[in-house]
Design a protein around this motif. Sequence first.
Motif, short mmCIF file in Angstrom:
data_model
loop_
_atom_site.label_atom_id
_atom_site.label_comp_id
_atom_site.label_asym_id
_atom_site.label_seq_id
_atom_site.Cartn_x
_atom_site.Cartn_y
_atom_site.Cartn_z
N UNK A 18 0.86 -1.33 -0.05
CA UNK A 18 0.02 0.06 -0.49
C UNK A 18 1.01 1.57 0.00
N UNK A 19 1.53 1.04 0.87
CA UNK A 19 2.78 2.50 0.98
C UNK A 19 3.67 2.65 -0.45
N UNK A 20 3.80 1.76 -0.85
CA UNK A 20 4.67 1.25 -1.82
C UNK A 20 3.56 2.24 -3.45
N UNK A 21 2.33 1.89 -3.05
CA UNK A 21 1.02 2.48 -4.91
C UNK A 21 0.94 3.90 -4.25
N UNK A 22 1.82 4.00 -2.84
CA UNK A 22 0.75 5.06 -2.76
C UNK A 22 2.19 6.53 -3.04
N UNK A 23 3.24 5.87 -2.94
CA UNK A 23 4.36 7.28 -2.59
C UNK A 23 4.36 7.21 -4.18
N UNK A 24 4.11 9.47 -3.67
CA UNK A 24 4.49 9.85 -4.63
C UNK A 24 3.37 10.46 -5.89
N UNK A 25 1.76 9.59 -4.99
CA UNK A 25 0.97 9.96 -5.95
C UNK A 25 0.16 11.42 -5.77
N UNK A 26 -0.22 11.19 -7.19
CA UNK A 26 -1.27 12.45 -7.09
C UNK A 26 -3.05 12.29 -7.01
N UNK A 27 -3.82 13.38 -6.44
CA UNK A 27 -5.08 12.47 -6.55
C UNK A 27 -5.42 11.51 -8.79
N UNK A 28 -5.35 12.60 -9.64
CA UNK A 28 -4.96 12.04 -10.17
C UNK A 28 -4.33 11.13 -11.14
N UNK A 29 -3.84 10.63 -10.46
CA UNK A 29 -3.17 8.80 -10.59
C UNK A 29 -3.45 7.60 -9.91
N UNK A 30 -4.30 8.36 -8.56
CA UNK A 30 -5.21 7.88 -7.34
C UNK A 30 -7.00 7.48 -8.65
N UNK A 31 -6.81 7.99 -8.94
CA UNK A 31 -8.48 8.22 -9.86
C UNK A 31 -8.77 7.34 -11.25
N UNK A 32 -6.71 7.54 -11.55
CA UNK A 32 -6.95 7.15 -13.07
C UNK A 32 -7.99 5.24 -13.55
N UNK A 33 -7.81 5.83 -14.60
CA UNK A 33 -8.87 4.05 -14.88
C UNK A 33 -8.41 4.15 -16.33
N UNK A 34 -8.59 3.32 -15.75
CA UNK A 34 -8.37 2.43 -17.79
C UNK A 34 -8.28 2.46 -17.91
N UNK A 35 -9.60 1.51 -17.95
CA UNK A 35 -11.08 1.20 -18.66
C UNK A 35 -11.90 2.23 -18.68
N UNK A 36 -13.40 2.03 -18.85
CA UNK A 36 -14.14 3.34 -18.55
C UNK A 36 -15.18 2.44 -17.42
N UNK A 37 -15.08 1.65 -16.36
CA UNK A 37 -15.63 1.26 -15.38
C UNK A 37 -14.24 0.34 -14.65
N UNK A 38 -13.64 0.65 -15.18
CA UNK A 38 -12.00 -0.29 -13.64
C UNK A 38 -11.98 0.13 -12.46
N UNK A 39 -11.81 -0.07 -11.81
CA UNK A 39 -11.59 0.06 -10.49
C UNK A 39 -9.88 1.00 -10.15
N UNK A 40 -9.88 2.06 -9.74
CA UNK A 40 -8.99 3.05 -9.25
C UNK A 40 -8.52 2.49 -7.98
N UNK A 41 -6.83 2.90 -8.01
CA UNK A 41 -6.38 3.01 -7.30
C UNK A 41 -6.73 3.67 -5.58
N UNK A 42 -7.17 4.21 -5.87
CA UNK A 42 -7.77 4.94 -4.44
C UNK A 42 -9.34 3.95 -4.45
N UNK A 43 -10.11 3.41 -5.08
CA UNK A 43 -11.13 3.07 -4.81
C UNK A 43 -10.11 1.35 -4.13
N UNK A 44 -9.45 1.03 -4.96
CA UNK A 44 -9.12 -0.78 -4.45
C UNK A 44 -7.87 -0.71 -2.86
N UNK A 45 -7.26 0.86 -3.08
CA UNK A 45 -6.99 0.58 -1.40
C UNK A 45 -7.80 0.92 -0.14
N UNK A 46 -8.68 2.12 -0.67
CA UNK A 46 -10.23 2.51 0.66
C UNK A 46 -10.65 0.96 1.15
#
Length: 170
Positions: A18-46
Amino acid sequence: MTPTELLIEEFSRIQGSVRATLKNATVATLTYRAGADDNTIAWLIWHLSRLQDDHIADLAGTEQVYTGQGWEKRFDLPFGPERIGYGFTSAEVAAVRSDAHLLGGYYDAVHTATLAYLTALIAADLDGVVDASWTPAVTVGVRLASVLSDDLQHAGQAAFVRGQADRADV
């Protein structure tokens, strides 16, 4: 190594991921979706944090960190604090918008509660039945294995999405 030491080692690996994935991540990175309905980093970690919080609190007979320490107010999400992510729609996944500090702080608080629970366990506790409605009955050990499996999968998914977001220069 005792069973408790093994569990602590495994849960600590989730925290490291979790810490490695969040390191220096912006909100844009955390809410990035590779596909229209894919899970985001923010949702996965939450979600992995909520899952662990919910299940460990149930085993320990304590209030969840999310409500007991006011994290639900800090996240200010448009769904109730009893929700942990199962069955979420694409819109609900997208609603989990947070910065890395909040996500990491919540996971760290859950991890602290998890360690407090685990350090009090003895090997015999792992055989205690927590849900007899299943065949075979779910024991403490099986429940902990389930949390570890789910959380490790979601942590790996979040790390994968982080790599996608970084390559997309988000």
